[in-house]
Design an enzyme around this catalytic site. Structure first.
Site, PDB file in Angstrom:
ATOM      1  N   HIS C 193       0.806  -1.218   0.000  1.00 49.52           N
ATOM      2  CA  HIS C 193       0.000   0.000   0.000  1.00 49.52           C
ATOM      3  C   HIS C 193       0.844   1.276   0.000  1.00 49.52           C
ATOM      4  O   HIS C 193       0.297   2.369   0.119  1.00 49.52           O
ATOM      5  CB  HIS C 193      -0.931   0.008   1.213  1.00 49.52           C
ATOM      6  N   ARG C 223     -15.502  -4.066   3.299  1.00 55.48           N
ATOM      7  CA  ARG C 223     -15.513  -2.611   3.186  1.00 55.48           C
ATOM      8  C   ARG C 223     -15.680  -2.265   1.714  1.00 55.48           C
ATOM      9  O   ARG C 223     -15.523  -3.121   0.848  1.00 55.48           O
ATOM     10  CB  ARG C 223     -14.230  -1.983   3.723  1.00 55.48           C
TER      11      ARG C 223
END
Lengths: 202, 321, 355
Positions: C193, C223
């Protein structure tokens, strides 16, 4: 010899430290060109280490400038070769019967350290246990994300992929598995509009 | 979220005395369905309802992870403990229904390892039994070194020696046999991972010896669940839930909170996983830290407590729960 | 009801469309009129009937066409699907999870019969029927992860858990939002990330990792994430960016409603029990702006969200250059009336658009 200070970057970019002796019965030191200087510093601060060390030295652009001094360090085994690829079969042979507890020290350019680290991690040493000290050229080893070809010794941003010819910009995103930074097409959204090249870190 | 919300109703289908101290329990699902699969080294938390008291103790799953018909655990009798093991030994009978948690693994194999070197002490053998099953299924390489007080107390040793001869080495304390750890660790090929489960002293010994020999941290795995210890009763104020609770002599703080319907997350209940870490709002007295989760600084600061194993002595303890 | 599968393309002539049912069940990602990057995790234990949350793995009208597109991507570039050697068991874990879930949730479309390790799998929509031996790679035409994810919508990141971190050690990534599996495979959660702007400063990845490390059997989580894509292009890969990047410049005020798509990722997180790994299925849903604005609440809200989004995020999500045109288009569907909280369309209770 002055050492380059890399600017702060993202989490995937490797950071380099100063080599320091660690506990262990066996030590493998892989150094390239000016990396010899880091080996001298390491030897100065660790008296007993060299007696249990194997030094693999890659001359690179330094030629035999450091050869004599390296040979006199008293390493248990000392090898000097012209290039990383020339040294690779030897490195693999060394790792094939190495034991747990082997301490690994890498010093030289990012490209050499990255490739050597890949050999070491594949042999079972976690990357966090391998010490790396940068010395010498700041040129980068870049993977073209499009054609997958690796361009060595990249010093400008953007640069031309040596395989497919696309104009790529230089990212700090780094893959240990490829031992390379990522290059991405710079003019994809506006073909032909390529920014002027600048030296990396300028 | 805690695994405690995910329970399985099981029936005790078999109880086998393995050694004078160790008894093995076999659980099948009460509804007759298949049990969930798990990975070698996983544990389950067993709920023991003993009169008014409820205890929740973690036990390593020792059965074959591929076998979904039954789970097996082994319980070592601890006459000085808080009573969980005695309850299992004395009060649980074949046919009893119990609740257990879904498996959780805090001691998983690193499947990148070229070789898995296992070091077990006493009842610490149990997680290795499921790991060995797993490695057999995927053709992994292992070697087990198992130390026990005596041949009589060495649970499963005969079976292991018979099935995996050459890979299993047993050491008996009463015969003066001891693992030559330094030599063992020094000879291991690059890519070996070492796993240790047993008494605290053994875990510390293996970790330190490996570290001193230059083994990387990532290649050293250990599992040590501490059993909560008894202690003087104490009172705790739970600020967030606006409750004052009493922690009994043989009860853990976590169990006392649960008895008061205050939910605290947990995975291991043994001071290892860090899930139940709780902030201390006020403390007039001394927190008896027994976990190996909190850093020394945190322990000294008095600002954090692990309710699964740690206790308190003093006047006032207010927690953010 | 029986699903009707679309015959459509996600490239070249772009015949992709959403039916009314697909629009109604679109996972609109904004629960309020503004957007802040956040972890926003919740339990993945079903959801309203007919919604994309109802089943563990949502199968919708795009299924067959998406699988055709995936096969085409893999034929051109097999590096989009890779698994490091120690992830084979996790691949079988994933195959088991998907086969069991789909056969239970869609018994009319998928069947799984198990007799010990002898498994029999029937996938009716794709016309696949295979008998194989569980854990025997030789009994399947592909590795287990590749086999099952060639038959399941969404990208799949398969992670190894060790050293208190998650490692991206396997994946099937053909519909990615601009990241390369071939480059990122082997990275830990933070390295993978790293390119997200301000990720470290915000500390959200530390919190996200802590949460994910403790996703256990029986408690999957989910999510939503989102980005913007010009044309209903599934394969927005960096590998092909030099080919598709130019499409971003083809937007005009006349075609923005039909060519600009909101791209929503439904990310779910499951523990893989046999390997102790984790899988992140990342399911992509595409919707044209002109379809979003048929839901008054969504039109109003999307306008406000995109109008107020910081430039840095718009840059990261790749629509900074087209942002003025998009916001201008959407402004016509925002009459300033209040919107209700939450993501659901609420067509019956929201006020009609007054233009």
């Amino acid at each position: 010899m002055s050492r380059f200070k890399f600017p702060p970057s993202i989490r995937s970019r490797p950071v380099y430290e100063t080599l320091a002796a660690r506990d262990g019965k066996s030590h493998l030191i892989i150094a390239e060109a000016e990396g010899a200087e880091a080996v001298f510093d390491l030897a100065k601060n660790a008296e007993n280490l060299m007696a249990h060390a194997h030094i693999i030295y890659i001359q690179g652009r330094s030629g035999d400038v450091y050869a004599e001094r390296l040979a006199s360090l008293g390493a248990r085994q000392f090898y000097m070769g012209p290039s990383y690829s020339a040294a690779l079969p030897r490195l693999r042979r060394v790792l094939s019967d190495a034991k747990m507890g082997l301490q690994a020290y890498l010093t030289g350019t990012e490209g050499m350290m990255g490739q050597a680290m890949l050999e070491l991690t594949s042999a079972g040493i976690p990357h966090t246990a391998i010490q790396c000290e940068h010395r010498g050229s700041t040129a980068r080893r870049m993977q073209c994300v499009h054609c997958k070809g690796i361009t060595e010794d990249v010093t400008t941003d953007p640069f031309v992929c040596s395989h497919c010819g696309l104009n790529l910009f230089v990212r700090d995103h780094y893959s240990r598995r490829l031992a390379a930074f990522q290059g991405v097409c710079v003019d994809a959204e506006d073909p032909g509009n390529v920014p002027d090249q600048v030296e990396i870190y300028q | 979220m805690s695994v405690g919300e995910n329970k399985i109703a099981v029936t005790v289908s078999d109880i086998t005395k393995i050694t004078p101290l160790v008894t093995q329990f076999r659980f099948v699902r009460t509804d007759g369905e298949a049990l969930p699969t798990f990975s070698g080294g996983a544990h389950t938390v067993v709920e023991m309802i003993d009169g008014a008291e409820t205890r929740l103790n973690p036990y390593s799953l020792m059965s074959d992870p591929m076998d979904q018909t039954a789970y097996m655990i082994s319980v070592r009798r601890d006459d000085q403990g808080r009573g969980g093991s005695l309850f299992m030994h004395q009060k649980v009978a074949v046919g009893d229904e119990m609740m257990i948690s879904l498996p959780v693994n805090l001691f998983a194999l690193d499947l990148r390892a070229s070789k898995h070197l296992m070091i077990a002490g006493g009842i610490g053998i149990t997680p290795f039994l499921s790991q060995i099953h797993e490695l057999n299924a995927i053709a992994g390489t292992f070697e087990l070194h198992y130390a026990s007080q005596s041949a009589e107390l060495a649970a499963f040793a005969d079976d292991l020696m018979r099935r995996y001869s050459g890979k299993v080495h047993v050491y008996f304390d009463d015969l003066g046999q001891k693992i030559d750890l330094a030599a063992l660790l020094e000879g291991q090929p690059l890519g070996t991972h070492v796993y240790v489960c047993g008494p605290k002293g053994m875990i510390d010994w293996v970790r330190k010896t490996a570290h001193d020999l230059g083994w990387p941290r990532e290649a050293i795995h250990y599992e040590e669940f501490l059993a909560p210890q008894s202690g003087k009763p104490f009172e705790v104020t739970l600020a967030a839930s606006n409750k004052v609770i009493q922690v009994g002599e043989h009860q853990s703080l976590l169990e006392a909170m649960e008895a008061a319907d205050v939910d605290a997350p947990y995975l291991c209940r043994g001071g290892a996983c860090g899930q139940c870490e709780t902030n201390v709002i006020e403390s007039d007295g001394e927190i008896i830290h027994r976990d190996h989760w909190l850093e020394d600084d945190d322990k000294k600061s008095g600002k954090k407590i692990m309710p699964c194993v740690s206790r308190f002595v003093g006047k006032t303890l207010v927690l953010d729960r | 009801m029986t699903l009707q599968f679309n015959d459509e393309t996600f490239r070249d002539d772009y015949t992709f469309t959403n039916s009314q049912r697909a629009i109604d069940r679109f996972p609109f990602p904004f629960h309020e009129d503004s957007y802040m990057y956040s972890v926003n995790m919740e339990q993945h234990q079903g959801g309203p009937k007919g919604s994309v949350y109802e089943n563990r793995f949502d199968v919708d009208e795009h299924y067959i066409s998406e699988m055709k597109d995936r096969a085409q991507v893999l034929a051109e570039d097999p590096l989009r699907c890779q698994s490091l050697p120690h992830m084979n068991l996790a691949g079988w874990d994933l195959l088991e999870l998907i086969m069991v879930s789909k056969s239970e949730d869609y018994p009319d479309l998928f069947e799984l019969h198990r007799d010990g390790n002898n498994w029999h799998w029937i996938n009716r929509p794709l016309g696949i029927e295979d008998k194989f031996v569980f854990l025997d790679n030789a009994s399947l035409p592909y590795g287990p992860m590749e086999y099952i994810t060639r038959q399941t919508q969404g990208d799949f990141a398969v992670l190894d858990q060790r050293d208190e971190n998650l490692w991206l050690d396997a994946g099937m990534i053909t519909t990615q939002a601009d990241w390369s599996l071939d480059f990122d495979i082997g990275m830990n959660f933070f390295e993978w990330h790293a390119p997200v702007p301000k990720a470290n400063e915000m500390g959200i990845f530390i919190r996200a990792l802590k949460f994910l490390l403790n996703v256990q059997q029986g408690t999957p989580a989910r999510r939503l994430n989102w980005t913007m894509t010009v044309n209903p292009l599934l394969d927005t890969s960096p590998e092909n960016y030099h080919k598709w990047g130019v499409q971003k410049t083809g937007l005009t005020p006349q075609n923005v409603g039909s060519k600009q798509f909101l791209r929503v990722e439904l990310q779910t997180f499951f523990r893989l029990p046999r390997s102790n790994g984790l899988v992140f299925p990342i399911r992509c849903y595409l919707i044209a702006l002109e379809d979003i604005v048929t839901v008054p609440k969504w039109g109003r809200r999307l306008h406000r969200v995109l109008r107020d989004i910081p430039d840095e995020l718009a840059t990261y999500k790749g629509f900074i250059d087209n942002k003025p045109m998009i916001v201008d288009y959407l402004s016509k569907f925002d009459d300033g009336q209040p919107t209700s909280a939450g993501i659901w369309p609420e067509k019956d209770s929201e006020p009609e658009l007054v233009v």
